[in-house]
Design a protein around this motif. Structure first.
Motif, short mmCIF file in Angstrom:
data_model
loop_
_atom_site.label_atom_id
_atom_site.label_comp_id
_atom_site.label_asym_id
_atom_site.label_seq_id
_atom_site.Cartn_x
_atom_site.Cartn_y
_atom_site.Cartn_z
N HIS A 167 9.35 2.76 0.67
CA HIS A 167 9.14 4.01 1.40
C HIS A 167 10.29 4.31 2.35
N ASP A 168 11.47 3.85 1.99
CA ASP A 168 12.65 4.11 2.81
C ASP A 168 12.92 5.61 2.84
N GLY A 169 13.10 6.17 4.04
CA GLY A 169 13.35 7.59 4.19
C GLY A 169 12.11 8.43 4.32
N HIS A 170 10.92 7.82 4.20
CA HIS A 170 9.66 8.56 4.33
C HIS A 170 9.25 8.66 5.80
N ASP A 171 8.25 9.50 6.06
CA ASP A 171 7.69 9.65 7.41
C ASP A 171 6.67 8.53 7.62
N ILE A 172 7.02 7.58 8.44
CA ILE A 172 6.24 6.35 8.58
C ILE A 172 5.54 6.29 9.94
N PHE A 173 4.28 5.84 9.93
CA PHE A 173 3.55 5.53 11.17
C PHE A 173 3.52 4.01 11.34
N GLU A 174 3.98 3.54 12.49
CA GLU A 174 3.93 2.10 12.78
C GLU A 174 2.61 1.78 13.46
N LEU A 175 1.80 0.92 12.86
CA LEU A 175 0.45 0.65 13.34
C LEU A 175 0.31 -0.68 14.06
N TYR A 176 1.42 -1.31 14.39
CA TYR A 176 1.40 -2.61 15.06
C TYR A 176 0.86 -3.66 14.11
N THR A 177 -0.23 -4.36 14.43
CA THR A 177 -0.77 -5.36 13.50
C THR A 177 -2.22 -5.05 13.18
N LYS A 178 -2.68 -5.51 12.02
CA LYS A 178 -4.08 -5.39 11.61
C LYS A 178 -4.53 -6.74 11.05
N ARG A 179 -5.81 -7.04 11.21
CA ARG A 179 -6.35 -8.30 10.69
C ARG A 179 -6.96 -8.10 9.31
N ASN A 180 -6.94 -9.18 8.54
CA ASN A 180 -7.58 -9.22 7.21
C ASN A 180 -7.22 -7.99 6.39
N PHE A 181 -5.91 -7.73 6.27
CA PHE A 181 -5.45 -6.53 5.56
C PHE A 181 -4.59 -6.94 4.37
N ARG A 182 -4.68 -6.11 3.31
CA ARG A 182 -3.89 -6.32 2.10
C ARG A 182 -3.12 -5.05 1.78
N CYS A 183 -1.88 -5.19 1.40
CA CYS A 183 -0.99 -4.06 1.18
C CYS A 183 -1.51 -3.15 0.08
N ASP A 184 -1.52 -1.83 0.36
CA ASP A 184 -2.00 -0.82 -0.60
C ASP A 184 -0.90 -0.20 -1.44
N CYS A 185 0.35 -0.46 -1.11
CA CYS A 185 1.46 0.25 -1.74
C CYS A 185 1.35 0.26 -3.26
N GLY A 186 1.35 1.47 -3.84
CA GLY A 186 1.34 1.61 -5.29
C GLY A 186 -0.02 1.55 -5.95
N ASN A 187 -1.11 1.38 -5.19
CA ASN A 187 -2.42 1.36 -5.85
C ASN A 187 -2.90 2.78 -6.12
N SER A 188 -4.18 2.95 -6.44
CA SER A 188 -4.68 4.25 -6.88
C SER A 188 -4.56 5.33 -5.81
N LYS A 189 -4.42 4.95 -4.56
CA LYS A 189 -4.31 5.95 -3.49
C LYS A 189 -2.97 6.67 -3.52
N PHE A 190 -2.00 6.11 -4.26
CA PHE A 190 -0.66 6.69 -4.30
C PHE A 190 -0.37 7.46 -5.58
N GLY A 191 -1.38 7.65 -6.40
CA GLY A 191 -1.19 8.41 -7.64
C GLY A 191 -0.21 7.75 -8.58
N GLU A 192 0.84 8.48 -8.94
CA GLU A 192 1.84 7.97 -9.89
C GLU A 192 2.88 7.07 -9.22
N PHE A 193 2.87 7.03 -7.90
CA PHE A 193 3.84 6.23 -7.17
C PHE A 193 3.52 4.75 -7.36
N LYS A 194 4.52 3.95 -7.76
CA LYS A 194 4.32 2.53 -8.00
C LYS A 194 5.12 1.68 -7.02
N CYS A 195 4.56 0.54 -6.68
CA CYS A 195 5.24 -0.39 -5.79
C CYS A 195 6.41 -1.04 -6.52
#
Length: 405
Positions: A72-100
């Protein structure tokens, strides 16, 4: 020092800069090059969201540090600090055709992830962005350790304690979701509390129950081995005798038959129950600030553990869950403590002229670095390792050109 005189920044000033140390500690605990998805739900990691790929109005999604840098280099990013018990969503169904690019073989959804309005760039009960250009009050936000939302101090419903000993905050909503925490807050959190006396009616009832005519108090017990007297004083005597071993009247079945007496179950100690009996209370309103190591004071009996699970706060028993533990772990892994000591010991071997020359060069580098970071922030980008390497590469090239000339 005059008003117009510019203060020289030393290397030690940079090493002791709290904001830089905190920002580095957050990122140091996460891998900048490899997607964290294969590791499963991490206890804690730096999390980001992409306003370009998942804007407000669509399902929220979170990114690990590596995917933020690479995918996501060059995208509009929100920095959320840290989260517990989290797994990366990049490229899953929430991103449509975008793949990790780093870990393309992901499940459609991460069902155990928890999301809030932070993932769309909004915070606090006021649901405003941060930084907020329309907000005239410039204040740092504070994160609740349970819901992990960020709050303006003026919206916490209490006076914010400015103390290094107060490490964690629980918002009022989360306190009410786990109401047993109010009892602990009365004993271990700020502000001070008052002791509540028993109500008048309760005292009067207890006094009436304890009254007994003097003639009955002096009346001897008529148990004679055939039964106990109904006199209150005799009943009290029988209770005392029973406590000392056995009553003066009837024997138990086990005593008559000679069978062994079954031992009674031991009473399980509950710290929460003990604290409740001490009569300390506090108003159940506003956020609560807790001192360091307050989690170690929570009861760990079976009943209380069940209550933590029911309230969804079982992670409070894990002191390694804290943000401070995460930051310390990242700092140790990156070895920043040894870097500081090596740098200062190296300076000590130089003479005064050489030290001043290095400090001068360092101040010049810092000015250029801050301008570089400010430009990235204004463009809404995330600082990547490649960008830092490029910056220092260009800096060294300019330095070599200066030396050659």
């Amino acid at each position: 020092m005059s008003v117009n005189e510019e203060r020289t920044v030393t290397i030690q000033d940079i090493l002791e800069d709290e904001e830089l140390q905190e920002a580095y500690a957050v990122l140091a605990g996460s891998d900048p090059d490899n997607c964290s998805y294969p590791q499963g739900y991490l206890k804690r990691q730096a999390v980001f969201s992409c306003n370009t790929c998942t804007p407000r109005g669509v399902e929220p999604a979170g990114l690990c540090l590596a995917c933020t840098n690479h995918c996501h280099d060059g995208h509009d990013i929100f920095e959320l600090y840290t989260k517990r018990n989290f797994r990366c969503d990049c490229g899953n169904s929430k991103f449509g055709e975008f793949k990790c690019q780093l870990s393309p073989g992901k499940d459609q959804q991460n069902t155990k992830n928890h999301y809030n309005h932070n993932f769309h760039g909004c915070y606090c009960t006021c649901d405003r962005p941060y930084p907020d250009t329309d907000d005239q009050v410039n204040e740092d936000m504070i994160q609740c350790i349970i819901c992990e939302d960020w709050y303006h101090p003026r919206h916490l419903g209490c006076t914010v304690e400015d103390s290094e000993e107060l490490q964690e905050m629980v918002c009022e909503t989360c306190m009410n979701k786990a109401p047993f925490l109010w009892t602990y807050a009365a004993h271990f959190a700020e502000p001070p509390v008052v002791k509540v006396s028993p109500c008048k009616e309760e005292v009067e009832v207890n006094v009436e129950e304890d009254k007994e005519p003097e003639e009955k108090r002096d009346e001897p017990c008529k148990n004679g081995g055939e039964g106990s007297s109904t006199s209150p004083s005799c009943q009290k005597q029988e209770k005392k005798q029973a406590i000392n071993g056995r009553t003066a009247c009837k024997r138990t079945h086990q005593e008559m038959t000679g069978l062994p007496v079954k031992s009674q179950a031991k009473t399980v100690y509950c710290r929460l129950r003990e604290l409740k009996t001490q009569g300390l209370e506090r108003a159940r309103e506003g956020a609560v600030f807790w001192p360091y190591h307050w989690r170690a004071k929570l009861c760990t009996c079976v009943s209380c553990k069940r209550a933590y699970v029911d309230a969804g706060v079982q992670f409070l028993l894990d002191e390694s869950d804290t943000v401070l533990a995460y930051e310390n772990r990242g700092t140790i892994e990156q070895g920043t403590a040894s870097l500081d000591s090596l740098l200062m010991s190296g300076l000590s071997t130089l003479d005064r002229v050489q030290q001043l020359e290095i400090v001068y060069q360092f101040n010049e580098m810092q000015t250029e670095l801050m301008a570089f970071l400010r430009q990235i922030a204004d463009e809404g980008k995330v600082v990547t390792a490649e960008a830092i390497h490029q910056f220092f590469g260009e800096l060294m090239s300019r330095k070599r050109r200066q030396m050659n000339s």
